[in-house]
Design a protein around this motif. Structure first.
Motif, PDB file in Angstrom:
ATOM      1  N   UNK A 367       0.821  -1.221   0.000  1.00 12.28           N
ATOM      2  CA  UNK A 367       0.000   0.000   0.000  1.00 12.28           C
ATOM      3  C   UNK A 367       0.857   1.275   0.000  1.00 12.28           C
ATOM      4  N   UNK A 368       2.170   1.119  -0.283  1.00 13.52           N
ATOM      5  CA  UNK A 368       3.047   2.288  -0.085  1.00 13.52           C
ATOM      6  C   UNK A 368       2.740   3.453  -1.023  1.00 13.52           C
ATOM      7  N   UNK A 389      -9.003   8.674   0.459  1.00 20.07           N
ATOM      8  CA  UNK A 389      -8.151   8.266   1.599  1.00 20.07           C
ATOM      9  C   UNK A 389      -8.994   7.482   2.613  1.00 20.07           C
ATOM     10  N   UNK A 390     -10.233   7.930   2.829  1.00 20.12           N
ATOM     11  CA  UNK A 390     -11.111   7.242   3.794  1.00 20.12           C
ATOM     12  C   UNK A 390     -11.420   5.826   3.293  1.00 20.12           C
ATOM     13  N   UNK A 391     -11.695   5.708   1.976  1.00 19.31           N
ATOM     14  CA  UNK A 391     -11.983   4.379   1.404  1.00 19.31           C
ATOM     15  C   UNK A 391     -10.778   3.460   1.547  1.00 19.31           C
ATOM     16  N   UNK A 392      -9.582   4.014   1.250  1.00 18.06           N
ATOM     17  CA  UNK A 392      -8.363   3.189   1.323  1.00 18.06           C
ATOM     18  C   UNK A 392      -8.157   2.685   2.749  1.00 18.06           C
ATOM     19  N   UNK A 393      -8.427   3.561   3.733  1.00 17.83           N
ATOM     20  CA  UNK A 393      -8.250   3.184   5.139  1.00 17.83           C
ATOM     21  C   UNK A 393      -9.298   2.121   5.528  1.00 17.83           C
ATOM     22  N   UNK A 394     -10.553   2.310   5.017  1.00 15.54           N
ATOM     23  CA  UNK A 394     -11.657   1.403   5.352  1.00 15.54           C
ATOM     24  C   UNK A 394     -11.355  -0.015   4.879  1.00 15.54           C
ATOM     25  N   UNK A 395     -10.817  -0.101   3.658  1.00 17.51           N
ATOM     26  CA  UNK A 395     -10.569  -1.411   3.058  1.00 17.51           C
ATOM     27  C   UNK A 395      -9.723  -2.294   3.950  1.00 17.51           C
ATOM     28  N   UNK A 396      -8.843  -1.594   4.735  1.00 18.52           N
ATOM     29  CA  UNK A 396      -7.900  -2.380   5.533  1.00 18.52           C
ATOM     30  C   UNK A 396      -8.397  -2.653   6.949  1.00 18.52           C
ATOM     31  N   UNK A 397      -9.514  -2.039   7.343  1.00 20.54           N
ATOM     32  CA  UNK A 397      -9.986  -2.323   8.714  1.00 20.54           C
ATOM     33  C   UNK A 397     -10.432  -3.781   8.751  1.00 20.54           C
ATOM     34  N   UNK A 398     -10.192  -4.425   9.866  1.00 15.72           N
ATOM     35  CA  UNK A 398     -10.442  -5.878   9.947  1.00 15.72           C
ATOM     36  C   UNK A 398     -11.929  -6.188   9.746  1.00 15.72           C
ATOM     37  N   UNK A 399     -12.185  -7.399   9.356  1.00 14.99           N
ATOM     38  CA  UNK A 399     -13.575  -7.842   9.153  1.00 14.99           C
ATOM     39  C   UNK A 399     -14.386  -7.613  10.437  1.00 14.99           C
ATOM     40  N   UNK A 423       8.576   3.295   7.125  1.00 14.69           N
ATOM     41  CA  UNK A 423       9.367   2.537   6.140  1.00 14.69           C
ATOM     42  C   UNK A 423       8.730   2.607   4.768  1.00 14.69           C
ATOM     43  N   UNK A 424       7.385   2.362   4.704  1.00 10.09           N
ATOM     44  CA  UNK A 424       6.746   2.359   3.377  1.00 10.09           C
ATOM     45  C   UNK A 424       6.774   3.759   2.765  1.00 10.09           C
ATOM     46  N   UNK A 425       6.555   4.825   3.584  1.00 13.81           N
ATOM     47  CA  UNK A 425       6.556   6.187   3.038  1.00 13.81           C
ATOM     48  C   UNK A 425       7.947   6.559   2.520  1.00 13.81           C
ATOM     49  N   UNK A 426       8.988   6.278   3.324  1.00 16.28           N
ATOM     50  CA  UNK A 426      10.333   6.723   2.926  1.00 16.28           C
ATOM     51  C   UNK A 426      10.839   5.934   1.717  1.00 16.28           C
ATOM     52  N   UNK A 427      10.487   4.636   1.617  1.00 17.53           N
ATOM     53  CA  UNK A 427      10.851   3.874   0.399  1.00 17.53           C
ATOM     54  C   UNK A 427      10.203   4.524  -0.809  1.00 17.53           C
ATOM     55  N   UNK A 428       8.935   4.858  -0.655  1.00 12.32           N
ATOM     56  CA  UNK A 428       8.157   5.453  -1.746  1.00 12.32           C
ATOM     57  C   UNK A 428       8.775   6.802  -2.168  1.00 12.32           C
ATOM     58  N   UNK A 429       9.108   7.646  -1.174  1.00 10.51           N
ATOM     59  CA  UNK A 429       9.647   8.981  -1.496  1.00 10.51           C
ATOM     60  C   UNK A 429      11.039   8.884  -2.107  1.00 10.51           C
ATOM     61  N   UNK A 430      11.872   7.958  -1.610  1.00 10.31           N
ATOM     62  CA  UNK A 430      13.226   7.888  -2.193  1.00 10.31           C
ATOM     63  C   UNK A 430      13.175   7.308  -3.603  1.00 10.31           C
TER      64      UNK A 430
END
Length: 1108
Positions: A367-368, A389-399, A423-430
């Motif tokens: 999801x980075x 952003x809200x939808x993306x966050x919702x998708x990952x909330x547990x069942x 980690x995921x943000x900094x990998x993405x930005x670099x």
């Protein structure tokens, strides 16, 4: 050799002046011949002969006269000598090689030499006309009367400055790039020697204005002072300006470099003490540059900026540099008014590098890339990005959460969750080449934890690693061997090699500088920083990340203010390197509320507000100079800027004229008690209005004023007329009541104006209005003040029918129709009430009927009855000319009241801080710092030397509290004045120190109680609570020579904070040393010197990398 006749005559005359008498001389009495720094504020006083005092001044000196104040008369003394042309003047002063050429003046055979001893400053000719002012429709160049009113002049920067190079063919400083319009406009104003306020976006290039002023002063052979709010910023500017101009000095609490330089960089506090102490530097000063002026909002230190602005003399021009603020013109207007000079306001319209604001919801490799645009470069809020952003966050909330619903997801995330996000943000930005990144984190511990959690991340190449390594080693060469092995330094070395940095107040100063320098070279790719990095360090990045949008502000947690957000987000986008800057807000636990984000991103930045407060040092410094008054300082502060004394004085003059032109009052015979009648009626009116407000503000009062309630109406049209309420408006601020009111036939529109309305007859005459002819009616909207009484009666009415029928009959074609049934019934009912109670209907009582039991209401009701009864006894109401004479009294009194109000506004009595000033003077008199006449005594002179906690330190000095202590114990004890944090570690200290602490607390308790007894709001507990002894053991051990690595183990306070406290402690020790010298206690003076030497060592006092 040929003998020069001129030289011979000169020699002869100098040997024997009587040989050549001078004819026709006028004897002129010279004024101010005995002036010195000890008795005069004039710039004409002789310079201080003591070189050690010329830089910082002395607390026995008078300051120079503040600009814009009218305290001193302007003497003009001219001595005119008439000398015949056949006599040569001395053309070369003795001791100089070059002189003046007086030949060929041709003044009818006479030469006038005018010696002007003291002249008011001539008005400078404005050599530069500025078309931007002429073309700007909103701000014409003020003239005549306008000039009085308007000191701040906004400059239009939308029109290009085409003839810039024609008007300034030889600029004092040449830039390798083309200046922006706002910079050119500022340069034009500086060339005309005007004061400017430049409010520009971050990275717009405000420094250009400062550089040009420094170059100008070097060209003019004058001096410039550059003040900054933060020591780190002073050090940086010193390095930058030193590279550019060479002749630059630095003055901070512990460092003094090249004090004789033409440009001096210092903190605002040092400039304040130089102004109070009459430093000689002020004489040569052309410019004072205030950087980061929005710091005036700082609750603790903001007052310093105001003091300095007020105290600057007339010949100094002011340059204010600030981030964009909404009230720049209002602030400049205040400065212009107190300095009596125009301030030109220059603001930038937009950022040079636009910003894009994103929400980031990613937390894994999968999801980075979850980054959603929230605010585009044009400033449009993108709601679709927010919902994505809200939808993306919702998708990952547990069942589980989806099926049961989580109303409030936890605000806090675990360190593992945080690590995954970073980690995921900094990998993405670099990957996207969006480094360097500044990650703002509002907690020192979280900064360190975030950096620690990135152990697996490496962002630098091998070439960069070797550059970082060699720079790191070179910078640490000045540290002692043991200090290089400090845990913090080893931790930072490991982080920096991988391109990660941490910047907050807990980091050692030298490490902070290493990190800043590596960051500016682009070698630190990710920097975890607290808010101070945005305030004090001018280092832009490619991307800014917000770890959170909530911070703790000392009292509690709150969202970031728009001003704070803009200041930090503004670090994104490097001019000339990036097309846009990227700002990212992390959504770790959940997506932030849309309303909060909108307010924070698009809200108005914080306005500049006065933080002016009285301090004992300020009061004592002003009291020791007769010509300066503390009330003048208060009156000229920004907090009192709403008072335009000049305008008030003009109005006062006009009102006095009006008063003298009014016809005289007739107070003979029956009218002898007319004035006391007026005062009684006025008091009655005010009491009745206050009661009415209380009634209407109460639940019962509002219930009573509902549809059908019969009321008594008094206004310009009606006198004691009965009405019935038909409608009540829902607007709670300006509530109105629609009512049907009975009136005379023909007076429906209010043409037959009641002649007695202004004499308030209803206040003493409760007889109800009875129509003489046929009864008519009108429907009107009444204000609260039109209802003079709420009766006990109610009627059954049909409001809609009455209002509709009345409105219909207002139209021309239905005007002659008879009133409808509903109106007729209501009118008849009202008339019947009048006939049954001609002397007045029973009214509802605020206390008994409305159950209002507050003291004010009960007293008001009783007072109202007394006043109403007393009105019947006045004889003036029976006079045939009463109404006419009452109107005259009323007219005269309204002018007089307005005049009194204005006279109060320009008097000291209206100053908001005046009560506190009297309270503080009481404290100073009780402690014998000043005598009953306000003259400063020895204790007061000592307190003037001390910049903070002056009362406590002076009392300790005079009670000899420091004499039983060794030098290192004195230093440890005084650390309570500079240490402000809480600490969990209990210090282990000597018995003498324990006794010392008890003594300090006892003195503090005594001062706290005295302050409270004198009326100051701070409690004794709060006063004593300021002094924290958590670092006593650390300072004691440090002064005894323990290595830094060991003292760091003694406390939970971070290394950077310890270093800063010991550095500030050194300044306190210096102040105590000077104070001891004033008292004549040489033993204490040398003890403080020893203490100072004991703590000034190793890593704590390593010189800044910026200054060496």
């Amino acid at each position: 050799t040929s003998v020069s006749l001129e030289t011979e005559v000169e020699k002869r005359f100098l040997r024997d002046p009587a040989w050549l008498p001078i004819h026709d001389t006028d004897a002129v009495l010279l004024g101010d011949t005995g002036i010195s720094a000890k008795n005069s504020m004039s710039l004409q006083r002789p310079p201080n002969p003591n070189p050690s005092e010329s830089l910082r001044g002395s607390n026995t000196n008078y300051p120079f006269l503040p600009g814009g104040s009218d305290s001193l008369p302007k003497y003009i003394i001219r001595a005119i000598y008439t000398i015949y042309t056949k006599v040569w003047l001395l053309t070369v002063p003795p001791g100089l090689k070059v002189g003046m050429d007086f030949s060929d003046k041709g003044l009818n055979g006479q030469l006038f030499l005018k010696v002007i001893l003291l002249m008011p400053k001539p008005q400078r000719e404005k050599s530069i006309s500025c078309p931007c002012l002429e073309t700007h429709p909103n701000c014409p160049e003020p003239t005549g009367q306008e000039e009085k009113k308007r000191w701040a002049i906004p400059i239009n920067i939308t029109t290009p400055c085409g003839d810039f190079y024609k008007r300034i063919p030889n600029p004092a400083f040449k830039y390798p790039f083309e200046l922006d319009v706002f910079q050119k406009q500022a340069v034009l104003r500086l060339e005309a020697h005007d004061s400017v306020f430049v409010a520009a976006h971050t990275s717009a290039g405000k420094t250009v204005v400062a550089e040009y002023a420094i170059a100008l002063s070097q060209k003019h052979m004058t001096r410039t002072i550059y003040t900054s709010p933060i020591k780190a910023l002073s050090n940086q500017k010193f390095r930058d300006f030193k590279t550019t101009f060479g002749d630059v000095g630095l003055l901070t609490g512990d460092v003094q470099l090249s004090p004789e330089a033409s440009c001096l960089i210092m903190t605002t506090e040092i400039l304040r003490s130089m102004l109070y102490n009459g430093s000689e530097v002020i004489r040569d000063l052309e410019w004072v540059i205030f950087d980061e002026v929005h710091y005036i909002n700082d609750a603790e230190r903001g007052v310093v900026w105001e003091e300095v602005l007020i105290m600057l003399p007339d010949h100094v021009s002011i340059i204010l540099l600030s981030a964009t603020v909404p009230n720049a013109v209002e602030f400049s207007e205040w400065i212009g008014r107190i300095k009596k000079k125009h301030i030109y306001v220059i603001s930038t319209a937009k950022r040079p590098v636009p910003l894009e604001h994103y929400l980031y919801t990613g937390n894994s490799t999968k999801t980075q890339k979850e980054m959603f645009l929230l605010l585009d470069p044009s400033g449009n809020f993108q709601t679709k990005g927010y919902y994505a952003a809200i939808d993306a966050k919702k998708e990952r909330t547990s069942k589980h959460a989806q099926s049961f619903g989580t109303k409030n997801p936890s605000q806090y995330t675990t360190s593992n969750q945080d690590r995954a996000v970073w980690l995921s943000l900094l990998h993405f930005l670099s990957q996207r080449q969006q480094t360097p990144v500044v990650a703002f984190t509002f907690s020192k511990t979280r900064c360190d934890d975030n950096a620690r959690s990135l152990a697996s991340m490496d962002l630098t190449s091998s070439a960069e690693k070797s550059e970082i390594h060699s720079f790191f080693q070179k910078s640490l060469r000045r540290l002692r061997g043991g200090d290089r092995q400090l845990p913090q330094i080893l931790f930072m070395r490991d982080l920096l090699k991988r391109g990660i940095g941490v910047h907050h107040s807990g980091i050692l100063p030298i490490m902070k500088e290493v990190i800043e320098m590596l960051f500016s070279r682009g070698l630190v790719k990710v920097l975890f920083a607290t808010e101070t990095f945005a305030m004090g360090v001018n280092m832009p990045a490619r991307t800014v990340v917000f770890d959170s949008i909530r911070k703790h502000d000392g009292t509690g947690f709150r969202n970031l203010l728009p001003g704070e957000y803009i200041q930090m987000a503004g670090r994104a986008g490097r001019r000339g390197l990036d097309a846009t800057g990227t700002v990212i807000i992390l959504c770790k636990s959940g997506v932030h509320d849309m309303g909060d984000l909108n307010v924070m991103m698009l809200g108005k930045p914080t306005v500049l507000q006065s933080q002016f407060r009285l301090t004992y040092t300020m009061i004592l410094n002003l009291l020791r100079v007769e010509a300066l008054r503390v009330t003048d300082m208060m009156r000229r502060s920004f907090s009192e800027s709403h008072r335009d004394t000049q305008a008030y004085e003009q109005q006062i003059g006009q009102l006095k004229q009006t008063l003298s032109s009014l016809p005289p009052l007739d107070t003979e015979g029956q009218l002898s008690d007319l004035l006391s009648y007026y005062y009684t009626v006025t008091e009655l009116r005010i009491t009745a209005e206050a009661l009415q407000c209380a009634v209407l503000g109460s639940v019962n009062g509002l219930k009573a004023l509902s549809v059908g309630r019969v009321v008594v109406v008094n206004n310009k049209q009606h006198f004691n007329a009965l009405g019935v309420i038909l409608q009540v408006s829902s607007d709670s601020v300006n509530r109105t009541f629609t009512a049907l009111i009975i009136c005379e036939k023909g007076n429906e529109e209010g043409r037959g104006d009641s002649p007695n309305c202004s004499a308030f007859p209803h206040l003493y005459n409760t007889a109800l209005f009875t129509p003489e002819g046929p009864c008519s009616h009108t429907v009107q909207k009444l204000k609260l003040q039109d209802i003079s009484a709420i009766t006990v009666k109610t009627l059954k009415v049909i409001p809609d029918r009455i209002i509709d029928n009345y409105n219909k009959r207002q139209q021309l074609r239905f005007r002659l129709d008879p009133p409808g049934q509903a109106i007729s019934t209501a009118t008849q009912e009202l008339l019947r009430l009048v006939e049954a109670n001609p002397g007045g209907v029973m009214t509802l009582d605020p206390v008994n009927d409305f159950q209002l039991k507050s003291v004010d209401v009960v007293e008001g009701t009783m007072r109202l009855r007394v006043l109403q009864d007393s009105l019947k006894d006045f004889s003036c109401i029976h006079s045939p000319t009463f109404s006419e004479q009452f109107l005259r009294v009323q007219e005269r009194m309204s002018v007089q009241e307005e005049l009194d109000k204005l006279l109060f506004l320009i008097s000291d009595q209206s100053l908001s801080l005046l009560p506190e000033y009297h309270q503080r003077i009481k404290v100073l008199q009780s402690l014998q710092y000043v005598d009953s006449s306000g003259a400063v005594q020895l204790k007061g002179r000592v307190a003037c030397q001390i910049s903070s906690h002056e009362l406590l330190l002076t009392e300790l000095l005079f009670e000899n509290a420091l004499s039983p202590l060794a030098p290192e114990e004195s230093a440890a004890l005084l650390s309570c004045l500079v240490f402000q944090q809480k600490t969990q570690v209990e210090p282990h200290i000597t018995n003498t120190l324990k006794e010392g602490i008890e003594r300090v607390l006892a003195v503090a308790q005594r001062i706290g109680e005295l302050q409270r007894d004198c009326g100051i709001t701070q409690t004794a507990e709060e006063f004593v609570g300021q002094f924290k002894f958590g670092l006593t053991e650390v300072v004691y051990c440090w002064a005894r020579g323990m290595p830094f690595a060991e003292i760091a183990q003694l406390t939970d306070v971070q290394e950077g904070t310890v270093v800063r406290c010991i550095q500030r402690l050194d300044e306190v020790l210096k102040e105590v040393r000077q104070a001891a010298r004033i008292v004549g206690d040489s033993v204490l003076g040398s003890k403080m010197e020893k203490a100072s030497l004991a703590i000034r060592r190793d890593i704590v006092f390593t010189a800044s990398l910026y200054t060496h």
